[in-house]
Design a protein around this motif. Structure first.
Motif, short mmCIF file in Angstrom:
data_model
loop_
_atom_site.label_atom_id
_atom_site.label_comp_id
_atom_site.label_asym_id
_atom_site.label_seq_id
_atom_site.Cartn_x
_atom_site.Cartn_y
_atom_site.Cartn_z
N PRO A 137 0.84 -1.20 0.00
CA PRO A 137 0.00 0.00 0.00
C PRO A 137 0.88 1.25 0.00
O PRO A 137 2.05 1.21 0.41
N ALA A 138 0.32 2.36 -0.44
CA ALA A 138 1.09 3.61 -0.56
C ALA A 138 1.77 4.00 0.75
O ALA A 138 2.92 4.43 0.75
N GLY A 139 1.09 3.83 1.86
CA GLY A 139 1.66 4.19 3.16
C GLY A 139 2.90 3.37 3.49
O GLY A 139 3.89 3.91 4.00
N GLN A 140 2.86 2.08 3.19
CA GLN A 140 4.02 1.23 3.44
C GLN A 140 5.18 1.60 2.51
O GLN A 140 6.33 1.60 2.93
N GLN A 141 4.86 1.92 1.27
CA GLN A 141 5.90 2.33 0.32
C GLN A 141 6.60 3.60 0.80
O GLN A 141 7.83 3.69 0.79
N VAL A 142 5.81 4.57 1.24
CA VAL A 142 6.37 5.84 1.70
C VAL A 142 7.23 5.62 2.94
O VAL A 142 8.35 6.15 3.04
#
Length: 83
Positions: A28-33
């Motif tokens: 998910p985007a949050g984990q990537q960031v």
């Protein structure tokens, strides 16, 4: 547990092509960031980030989770020596 078959063969997380790993287990985007921020802060290479994602996928598999969890990412970072 996610089992990936490539050309009719079962492949473990350590050997599956990176593109296939991301397609079957997208972060998910949050984990990537979060992973990118940590990688920048710690000076982790792209190769190390991929190792962390692979290890996190394996940890999530062992926990019976269909998705990579935040806890598995942080455990992978710790076990990889990045924390």
């Amino acid at each position: 547990m996610i089992v990936i078959f490539l050309h009719g063969q079962e492949i473990c997380n350590a050997r599956v092509p990176y593109e296939v790993l991301l397609r079957t287990s997208p972060l998910p985007a949050g984990q990537q960031v979060d992973l990118q921020k940590l990688s920048f802060k710690k000076g982790l290479s792209n190769r190390t980030q991929i190792k962390i994602i692979r290890l996190a996928r394996t940890i999530s598999d062992l926990q019976g989770c269909s998705r990579i969890t935040d806890q598995s990412i942080w455990a992978a970072v710790k076990w990889n020596g990045g924390a």
